[in-house]
Design an enzyme around this catalytic site. Structure first.
Site, PDB file in Angstrom:
ATOM      1  N   ASP A 208      46.952  44.037  49.455  1.00 41.84           N
ATOM      2  CA  ASP A 208      46.429  43.707  48.682  1.00 41.84           C
ATOM      3  C   ASP A 208      46.741  43.865  47.452  1.00 41.84           C
ATOM      4  O   ASP A 208      46.989  45.110  47.344  1.00 41.84           O
ATOM      5  CB  ASP A 208      45.051  44.990  48.966  1.00 41.84           C
TER       6      ASP A 208
ATOM      7  N   ASP B 222      41.605  36.489  50.386  1.00 39.56           N
ATOM      8  CA  ASP B 222      40.052  36.850  50.349  1.00 39.56           C
ATOM      9  C   ASP B 222      39.566  35.931  50.066  1.00 39.56           C
ATOM     10  O   ASP B 222      38.097  35.645  50.041  1.00 39.56           O
ATOM     11  CB  ASP B 222      40.302  38.354  50.007  1.00 39.56           C
TER      12      ASP B 222
END
Length: 195
Positions: A141, A155
């Protein structure tokens, strides 16, 4: 009164069968999924090559920044101790979306499912093949949303696809056409008469 003996008019309508998605929709759906996978993995490669040490690099003030983290859990780092369970869930999602995609007749649904499929596959790939080990991999991330959430391209695709499904469902856009009802088939099979 003479009954019309036209055999075509008296032929019963065929029973409804499961419809398969048009080839162009399938190609578009899987192409979009492939694009999401490529964009996600390339952006993660860039993040690992250029971001390090958890440093926060502002992009739009505090609202949006780059910060590299490795997430063993789900969104908001939930279920960090159950990475293998998330791997199974991701695998089930990939299979379910792929199976459903073969029957979709709507372009809007094809786009939404393509986004979901791409996001699910690339997350599954992270879980399977990234450190610390098979089926226990941590997701890369790097997009920090004002400190509330750190995510990635996958995402964005997953959230976008889910929101799109909600919107098109509210609009009444069906993923596939409704099968013909019995009354419709009966009406088509009733011979016409002429006076």
């Amino acid at each position: 009164m003479t009954e019309n003996l036209d055999p075509a008019a008296a032929t019963p309508a065929p029973a409804p069968t499961a419809t398969r998605a048009p080839r162009r929709l399938l190609v578009g759906l899987f192409a979009l999924a492939a694009f999401v996978i490529a964009a996600d993995q390339l952006s993660k490669w860039w993040a690992e090559a250029n971001l390090s040490g958890g440093e926060n690099i502002p992009i739009i003030g505090d609202l949006l920044s780059f910060q590299l983290v490795y997430n063993p859990g789900a969104a908001f780092s939930l279920a960090e101790e159950f990475t293998w369970v998330l791997t199974i869930i991701a695998a089930i999602a990939v299979v379910a979306i792929t199976w459903y995609a073969w029957t979709v007749q709507s372009r809007a649904w094809a786009v939404a499912l393509g986004m979901l499929l791409g996001g699910a596959i690339t997350h599954l790939g992270d879980r399977l093949f990234r450190d610390p080990g098979f089926a226990r991999g941590h997701v890369v991330d790097f997009i920090n949303y004002n400190g509330y959430f750190i995510g990635n391209i996958a995402d964005i695709a997953l959230v976008g696809g889910a929101i799109m499904i909600v919107i098109i469902s509210i609009m009444g856009i069906a993923a596939k056409p409704e099968p013909a009802t019995t009354s419709d088939a009966d009406a088509a099979a009733t011979p016409t008469t002429t006076g």
